[in-house]
Motif scaffolding. Structure first.
Motif, PDB file in Angstrom:
ATOM      1  N   LEU A  85      46.240  18.185  22.870  1.00 21.94           N
ATOM      2  CA  LEU A  85      47.110  19.287  22.446  1.00 21.94           C
ATOM      3  C   LEU A  85      46.304  20.373  21.741  1.00 21.94           C
ATOM      4  O   LEU A  85      46.571  21.563  21.927  1.00 21.94           O
ATOM      5  CB  LEU A  85      48.204  18.752  21.521  1.00 21.94           C
ATOM      6  CG  LEU A  85      49.252  17.853  22.169  1.00 21.94           C
ATOM      7  CD1 LEU A  85      50.197  17.297  21.102  1.00 21.94           C
ATOM      8  CD2 LEU A  85      50.052  18.590  23.247  1.00 21.94           C
ATOM      9  N   ARG A  86      45.320  19.991  20.919  1.00 14.51           N
ATOM     10  CA  ARG A  86      44.500  21.003  20.256  1.00 14.51           C
ATOM     11  C   ARG A  86      43.716  21.822  21.261  1.00 14.51           C
ATOM     12  O   ARG A  86      43.602  23.055  21.139  1.00 14.51           O
ATOM     13  CB  ARG A  86      43.547  20.358  19.255  1.00 14.51           C
ATOM     14  CG  ARG A  86      42.627  21.359  18.553  1.00 14.51           C
ATOM     15  CD  ARG A  86      43.414  22.392  17.745  1.00 14.51           C
ATOM     16  NE  ARG A  86      43.944  21.801  16.531  1.00 14.51           N
ATOM     17  CZ  ARG A  86      44.894  22.374  15.778  1.00 14.51           C
ATOM     18  NH1 ARG A  86      45.415  23.536  16.137  1.00 14.51           N
ATOM     19  NH2 ARG A  86      45.335  21.776  14.691  1.00 14.51           N
ATOM     20  N   GLU A  87      43.166  21.169  22.261  1.00 10.72           N
ATOM     21  CA  GLU A  87      42.419  21.901  23.289  1.00 10.72           C
ATOM     22  C   GLU A  87      43.325  22.881  24.014  1.00 10.72           C
ATOM     23  O   GLU A  87      42.948  24.036  24.262  1.00 10.72           O
ATOM     24  CB  GLU A  87      41.765  20.907  24.250  1.00 10.72           C
ATOM     25  CG  GLU A  87      40.596  20.164  23.610  1.00 10.72           C
ATOM     26  CD  GLU A  87      40.157  18.925  24.357  1.00 10.72           C
ATOM     27  OE1 GLU A  87      38.993  18.518  24.177  1.00 10.72           O
ATOM     28  OE2 GLU A  87      40.973  18.343  25.115  1.00 10.72           O
ATOM     29  N   ALA A  88      44.546  22.445  24.332  1.00 12.61           N
ATOM     30  CA  ALA A  88      45.508  23.346  24.984  1.00 12.61           C
ATOM     31  C   ALA A  88      45.824  24.535  24.087  1.00 12.61           C
ATOM     32  O   ALA A  88      45.899  25.689  24.546  1.00 12.61           O
ATOM     33  CB  ALA A  88      46.788  22.588  25.321  1.00 12.61           C
ATOM     34  N   ALA A  89      45.998  24.278  22.793  1.00 16.34           N
ATOM     35  CA  ALA A  89      46.295  25.359  21.849  1.00 16.34           C
ATOM     36  C   ALA A  89      45.133  26.340  21.753  1.00 16.34           C
ATOM     37  O   ALA A  89      45.332  27.555  21.649  1.00 16.34           O
ATOM     38  CB  ALA A  89      46.623  24.779  20.474  1.00 16.34           C
ATOM     39  N   LEU A  90      43.907  25.838  21.809  1.00 15.02           N
ATOM     40  CA  LEU A  90      42.738  26.718  21.762  1.00 15.02           C
ATOM     41  C   LEU A  90      42.660  27.579  23.016  1.00 15.02           C
ATOM     42  O   LEU A  90      42.277  28.755  22.954  1.00 15.02           O
ATOM     43  CB  LEU A  90      41.464  25.892  21.603  1.00 15.02           C
ATOM     44  CG  LEU A  90      41.286  25.194  20.250  1.00 15.02           C
ATOM     45  CD1 LEU A  90      40.063  24.280  20.276  1.00 15.02           C
ATOM     46  CD2 LEU A  90      41.161  26.217  19.123  1.00 15.02           C
ATOM     47  N   PHE A  91      43.016  27.010  24.168  1.00 15.58           N
ATOM     48  CA  PHE A  91      43.054  27.818  25.392  1.00 15.58           C
ATOM     49  C   PHE A  91      44.128  28.902  25.299  1.00 15.58           C
ATOM     50  O   PHE A  91      44.021  29.958  25.933  1.00 15.58           O
ATOM     51  CB  PHE A  91      43.305  26.939  26.618  1.00 15.58           C
ATOM     52  CG  PHE A  91      42.146  26.044  26.980  1.00 15.58           C
ATOM     53  CD1 PHE A  91      40.863  26.555  27.075  1.00 15.58           C
ATOM     54  CD2 PHE A  91      42.346  24.695  27.219  1.00 15.58           C
ATOM     55  CE1 PHE A  91      39.785  25.736  27.400  1.00 15.58           C
ATOM     56  CE2 PHE A  91      41.276  23.868  27.545  1.00 15.58           C
ATOM     57  CZ  PHE A  91      39.992  24.390  27.633  1.00 15.58           C
ATOM     58  N   GLN A  92      45.155  28.669  24.503  1.00 10.76           N
ATOM     59  CA  GLN A  92      46.186  29.677  24.253  1.00 10.76           C
ATOM     60  C   GLN A  92      45.789  30.603  23.098  1.00 10.76           C
ATOM     61  O   GLN A  92      46.585  31.429  22.667  1.00 10.76           O
ATOM     62  CB  GLN A  92      47.526  28.998  23.935  1.00 10.76           C
ATOM     63  CG  GLN A  92      48.272  28.452  25.154  1.00 10.76           C
ATOM     64  CD  GLN A  92      48.982  29.540  25.929  1.00 10.76           C
ATOM     65  OE1 GLN A  92      48.373  30.510  26.382  1.00 10.76           O
ATOM     66  NE2 GLN A  92      50.294  29.401  26.079  1.00 10.76           N
ATOM     67  N   THR A  93      44.563  30.451  22.633  1.00 11.93           N
ATOM     68  CA  THR A  93      43.927  31.270  21.583  1.00 11.93           C
ATOM     69  C   THR A  93      44.594  31.161  20.216  1.00 11.93           C
ATOM     70  O   THR A  93      44.475  32.067  19.395  1.00 11.93           O
ATOM     71  CB  THR A  93      43.764  32.753  22.008  1.00 11.93           C
ATOM     72  OG1 THR A  93      45.035  33.348  22.308  1.00 11.93           O
ATOM     73  CG2 THR A  93      42.864  32.868  23.240  1.00 11.93           C
ATOM     74  N   PHE A  94      45.278  30.062  19.959  1.00 16.51           N
ATOM     75  CA  PHE A  94      45.709  29.771  18.597  1.00 16.51           C
ATOM     76  C   PHE A  94      44.474  29.431  17.765  1.00 16.51           C
ATOM     77  O   PHE A  94      43.510  28.841  18.273  1.00 16.51           O
ATOM     78  CB  PHE A  94      46.675  28.581  18.572  1.00 16.51           C
ATOM     79  CG  PHE A  94      48.067  28.909  19.035  1.00 16.51           C
ATOM     80  CD1 PHE A  94      48.983  29.500  18.167  1.00 16.51           C
ATOM     81  CD2 PHE A  94      48.466  28.630  20.335  1.00 16.51           C
ATOM     82  CE1 PHE A  94      50.271  29.805  18.590  1.00 16.51           C
ATOM     83  CE2 PHE A  94      49.749  28.928  20.766  1.00 16.51           C
ATOM     84  CZ  PHE A  94      50.660  29.522  19.885  1.00 16.51           C
ATOM     85  N   GLU A  96      54.856  14.179  12.127  1.00 15.90           N
ATOM     86  CA  GLU A  96      54.601  13.417  13.353  1.00 15.90           C
ATOM     87  C   GLU A  96      54.340  14.315  14.550  1.00 15.90           C
ATOM     88  O   GLU A  96      55.090  15.250  14.829  1.00 15.90           O
ATOM     89  CB  GLU A  96      55.790  12.502  13.655  1.00 15.90           C
ATOM     90  CG  GLU A  96      55.558  11.599  14.861  1.00 15.90           C
ATOM     91  CD  GLU A  96      56.751  10.708  15.156  1.00 15.90           C
ATOM     92  OE1 GLU A  96      56.667   9.938  16.116  1.00 15.90           O
ATOM     93  OE2 GLU A  96      57.758  10.797  14.433  1.00 15.90           O
ATOM     94  N   VAL A  97      53.259  14.016  15.273  1.00 14.18           N
ATOM     95  CA  VAL A  97      52.899  14.761  16.475  1.00 14.18           C
ATOM     96  C   VAL A  97      53.520  14.086  17.693  1.00 14.18           C
ATOM     97  O   VAL A  97      53.294  12.905  17.942  1.00 14.18           O
ATOM     98  CB  VAL A  97      51.365  14.817  16.638  1.00 14.18           C
ATOM     99  CG1 VAL A  97      51.005  15.439  17.980  1.00 14.18           C
ATOM    100  CG2 VAL A  97      50.743  15.605  15.498  1.00 14.18           C
ATOM    101  N   THR A  98      54.321  14.834  18.440  1.00  9.05           N
ATOM    102  CA  THR A  98      54.903  14.316  19.683  1.00  9.05           C
ATOM    103  C   THR A  98      54.406  15.163  20.840  1.00  9.05           C
ATOM    104  O   THR A  98      54.508  16.394  20.820  1.00  9.05           O
ATOM    105  CB  THR A  98      56.442  14.354  19.641  1.00  9.05           C
ATOM    106  OG1 THR A  98      56.870  15.685  19.338  1.00  9.05           O
ATOM    107  CG2 THR A  98      56.977  13.416  18.577  1.00  9.05           C
TER     108      THR A  98
END
Length: 340
Positions: free
Chosen positions: A290-299, A309-311
């Motif tokens: 999920l973090r990698e996906a968020a970084l690709f979205q430039t967060f 809790e992370v879901t």
């Protein structure tokens, strides 16, 4: 320089809001019906989250957020599902998301903000509701600029194409700033420094650096996959039966690994699943986290999506539905450059 304040309709987890803030625009509030987005939106952006259907929002309510003597920006990136290529040929006339652009148009007419922006999938232009939206803006006196944007050209590390509209009541012309990147930012640039993860595991330091489990079959499939390859590279016993059929042979972009030296594919709400696209890590035997996906979205790397809790499914939806933060920043910079 203009003092711009914004209200973000359909704000989700805050991608557009975060980008506008980076450009120097003050965002006062975001509206969305997804209560799960409240924590992340408010925590990261220090703006107020209002859980409300845009169909029920009034001009008086929007206007209360703006200070006196500011340039008002109303942003509205309506959910794109009704306009997506995935829905072409399907009857979407009963989709509750379909009229949202009309509600956005109504609020523009009633609020008369000096600036407006809208972002959606490129295929939004194939629908009457979009052309009605543009015609309404022009009838109200707005100067409108709209075009398809290749996100890679603006420093967003994924092959995302979007339709971006800017409109102004206070300038004779308006346009998105020129591309800022002649060279693509790659998967390697973005995620090569993150801690190694096994499938189904979570990083001890960053809870969002978590990836999906793989069953035995998908473990064998990812072991047989190479960066940039497809399931056509696998031994036949690993290939799904649906892909062996004539109708399934063209779906080569699923069960695939990313390539280190190219941008990532477009992040979707299912981007955490190996079987949902080219979402396999280039050399670790897992789907992206999920973090990698968020970084690709430039967060930003410390953007917090939930309080505890992370879901996977819930946060994957937040990330995939978001406007890339960098695109929001580009929109904001474009508005900051206009002259009345």
């Amino acid at each position: 320089m203009m003092n711009i304040e914004a209200v973000d309709l359909f704000c989700g987890i805050g991608g557009l809001t975060a980008g506008l803030i980076k450009s120097g625009i003050t965002v006062k509030a975001g509206y969305d019906i997804e209560s799960s987005c409240r924590f992340g939106y408010e925590y990261n952006n220090k703006a107020t989250f209002v859980e409300k259907d845009v169909a029920e929002v009034t001009a008086e309510e929007i206007n209360q957020w703006y200070s006196k003597d500011v340039v008002r920006l109303l942003a509205g990136c309506a959910p794109c599902q009704p306009f997506s290529t995935y829905n072409q040929g399907k009857d979407t006339t009963t989709d509750k998301k379909w009229p949202l652009l009309y509600h956005f148009s109504r609020l523009i007419e009633e609020v008369k903000p000096e600036l407006v922006t809208m972002e959606n999938v490129p295929d939004v232009t194939k629908h009457k509701v979009y052309h009605d939206f543009v015609e309404k803006l022009e009838s109200l006196g707005y100067v409108v600029s709209a075009r398809k944007v290749d996100c890679v050209q603006y420093g967003i590390p994924q092959t995302r194409k979007r339709h971006v509209l800017l409109a102004s009541l206070i300038s004779k012309e308006i346009s998105l700033i020129p591309p800022t990147h002649s060279q693509a930012i790659t998967v390697r640039d973005v995620i090569s420094g993150l801690p190694v993860l096994d499938a189904g595991k979570q990083d001890k330091v960053d809870p969002l650096h978590i990836c999906s489990r793989l069953n035995e079959l998908n473990t064998q499939r990812i072991l047989a996959s190479k960066p940039g390859g497809t399931w056509k590279d696998w031994p036949e016993e690993l290939i799904a039966k649906c892909h062996l059929k004539e109708s399934g042979k063209s779906y080569s972009g699923v069960y695939a690994r990313m390539e280190w030296d190219k941008p990532a594919p477009t992040m979707t709400t299912q981007c955490f699943g190996f079987g949902n696209g080219r979402f396999g890590h280039p050399n670790q035997n897992r789907a992206i986290s999920l973090r990698e996906a968020a970084l690709f979205q430039t967060f930003d790397s410390d953007y917090k999506f939930v309080e505890s809790e992370v879901t996977m499914k819930s946060i994957g939806k937040m990330i995939g539905n978001a406007v890339p933060v960098r695109l929001g920043e580009i929109v904001g910079e474009s508005f900051k450059k206009i002259r009345s």
